[in-house]
Design a protein around this motif. Sequence first.
Motif, PDB file in Angstrom:
ATOM      1  N   PHE A  10       0.984  -1.294  -0.194  1.00  0.00           N
ATOM      2  CA  PHE A  10      -0.086  -0.078  -0.076  1.00  0.00           C
ATOM      3  C   PHE A  10       0.895   1.198  -0.156  1.00  0.00           C
ATOM      4  CE2 PHE A  10      -2.395  -3.474   2.220  1.00  0.00           C
ATOM      5  CZ  PHE A  10      -3.700  -3.077   1.439  1.00  0.00           C
ATOM      6  N   GLY A  11       0.460   2.304  -0.728  1.00  0.00           N
ATOM      7  CA  GLY A  11       0.943   3.825  -0.646  1.00  0.00           C
ATOM      8  C   GLY A  11       0.490   4.569  -1.729  1.00  0.00           C
ATOM      9  N   GLY A  12       1.376   5.599  -2.323  1.00  0.00           N
ATOM     10  CA  GLY A  12       1.006   6.424  -3.107  1.00  0.00           C
ATOM     11  C   GLY A  12       1.700   6.138  -4.263  1.00  0.00           C
ATOM     12  N   GLY A  47      -0.915   9.566  -4.862  1.00  0.00           N
ATOM     13  CA  GLY A  47      -1.482  10.634  -4.380  1.00  0.00           C
ATOM     14  C   GLY A  47      -2.168  10.082  -2.794  1.00  0.00           C
ATOM     15  N   TYR A  48      -2.267   9.069  -2.801  1.00  0.00           N
ATOM     16  CA  TYR A  48      -3.069   8.216  -1.461  1.00  0.00           C
ATOM     17  C   TYR A  48      -1.977   8.490  -0.374  1.00  0.00           C
ATOM     18  CZ  TYR A  48      -7.023   5.816  -3.074  1.00  0.00           C
ATOM     19  OH  TYR A  48      -8.044   5.611  -3.587  1.00  0.00           O
ATOM     20  N   THR A  49      -2.616   8.865   0.824  1.00  0.00           N
ATOM     21  CA  THR A  49      -1.914   9.019   2.087  1.00  0.00           C
ATOM     22  C   THR A  49      -2.404   8.071   3.084  1.00  0.00           C
ATOM     23  OG1 THR A  49      -3.860  10.404   2.985  1.00  0.00           O
ATOM     24  CG2 THR A  49      -2.202  11.520   1.685  1.00  0.00           C
ATOM     25  N   THR A  50      -1.918   7.936   4.098  1.00  0.00           N
ATOM     26  CA  THR A  50      -2.529   6.858   5.152  1.00  0.00           C
ATOM     27  C   THR A  50      -3.882   6.904   5.658  1.00  0.00           C
ATOM     28  OG1 THR A  50      -1.963   8.370   7.092  1.00  0.00           O
ATOM     29  CG2 THR A  50      -0.247   6.905   6.361  1.00  0.00           C
ATOM     30  N   ASN A  76       3.385  11.818   1.197  1.00  0.00           N
ATOM     31  CA  ASN A  76       1.968  12.343   0.957  1.00  0.00           C
ATOM     32  C   ASN A  76       1.438  13.183   2.060  1.00  0.00           C
ATOM     33  OD1 ASN A  76       2.361  11.978  -2.044  1.00  0.00           O
ATOM     34  ND2 ASN A  76       1.019   9.919  -1.763  1.00  0.00           N
ATOM     35  N   ASP A  77       1.744  12.235   3.243  1.00  0.00           N
ATOM     36  CA  ASP A  77       1.009  12.663   4.453  1.00  0.00           C
ATOM     37  C   ASP A  77       1.761  13.813   5.041  1.00  0.00           C
ATOM     38  OD1 ASP A  77      -0.752  10.773   6.028  1.00  0.00           O
ATOM     39  OD2 ASP A  77       0.431   9.864   4.605  1.00  0.00           O
ATOM     40  N   VAL A 175       7.477   1.071   6.187  1.00  0.00           N
ATOM     41  CA  VAL A 175       8.612   1.490   5.503  1.00  0.00           C
ATOM     42  C   VAL A 175       8.376   2.904   4.955  1.00  0.00           C
ATOM     43  CG1 VAL A 175      10.179   1.194   3.347  1.00  0.00           C
ATOM     44  CG2 VAL A 175       8.807  -0.726   4.161  1.00  0.00           C
ATOM     45  N   PRO A 176       9.138   3.910   6.206  1.00  0.00           N
ATOM     46  CA  PRO A 176       9.306   5.092   6.039  1.00  0.00           C
ATOM     47  C   PRO A 176       9.678   5.852   4.543  1.00  0.00           C
ATOM     48  CG  PRO A 176       9.782   4.522   8.023  1.00  0.00           C
ATOM     49  CD  PRO A 176       9.901   3.430   7.196  1.00  0.00           C
ATOM     50  N   GLN A 177       9.298   6.723   4.063  1.00  0.00           N
ATOM     51  CA  GLN A 177       9.956   7.138   2.934  1.00  0.00           C
ATOM     52  C   GLN A 177      10.901   8.290   3.221  1.00  0.00           C
ATOM     53  OE1 GLN A 177       6.081   8.543   0.826  1.00  0.00           O
ATOM     54  NE2 GLN A 177       6.651   7.517  -0.896  1.00  0.00           N
ATOM     55  N   GLN A 178      11.918   8.380   2.313  1.00  0.00           N
ATOM     56  CA  GLN A 178      13.002   9.375   2.454  1.00  0.00           C
ATOM     57  C   GLN A 178      12.583  10.599   1.702  1.00  0.00           C
ATOM     58  OE1 GLN A 178      15.758   8.817   4.434  1.00  0.00           O
ATOM     59  NE2 GLN A 178      14.754   7.036   5.046  1.00  0.00           N
ATOM     60  N   VAL A 179      12.698  11.657   2.497  1.00  0.00           N
ATOM     61  CA  VAL A 179      12.369  12.924   1.819  1.00  0.00           C
ATOM     62  C   VAL A 179      13.482  13.977   2.038  1.00  0.00           C
ATOM     63  CG1 VAL A 179      10.807  14.598   1.754  1.00  0.00           C
ATOM     64  CG2 VAL A 179       9.794  12.521   2.447  1.00  0.00           C
TER      65      VAL A 179
END
Length: 206
Positions: A10-12, A47-50, A76-77, A175-179
């Motif tokens: 799941f994710g964006g 575009g999906y968020t939690t 996205n969050d 799995v946290p995204q790297q920003v």
Amino acid sequence: STNVYRIATFGGSSTYCTGVEDKNTWPNFLNQMMGDGVSVHNFGVPGYTTTENLIQTALLASEVKPHLAIYYEGYNDARTQHVLGLRPDYSHYHGPSQIPTLRLNQTVPILATVKLYRGVVYRLRKSMNAPVVKPPAKRSAGTRAVDEIAMSIYRRNLEQIVALCHAQGIRVMFVPQQVSDGDLPAARQRQAHHHRRAEQVLHDGV
């Protein structure tokens, strides 16, 4: 088959893998790496968020019945940070903000060569140019402080995802995204905060 180990992702757009063929998405690579006896289902949506992933967990996971759910979350969050009057479901910001992001406000060129069609084409073009939703809510002035309201909503969503998965007997992996700072203002500080929140949720219940 009951002998197949099912994984749902799941994710964006980073899970959907916008711009590449299905065979080049990371869920498909994961499927190949895991080999026979494993089936990976990609539920990523641009575009999906939690918030949307929470709904997916409630409605889609029960159909696929995965053994493991992987959530690739964060970016996205993070876009909801410092939105004035942020609602718990992001409804007054996230949805409207997706229109330019997904290029939904572009007019599709239509060629009308028959006089009979001109009135129809005119009405279609007019309706396609008309705004269908209000503009997204405004942000507060730039700051490097973490938006605790947005973070509390993010944490709540993660906790609810965990609860829904556990209720269905599904194991969970976040799995946290790297920003980078180039992507979002004060992103480095917020990303560290995301990691701490996700780790805490994992520690508490996963």
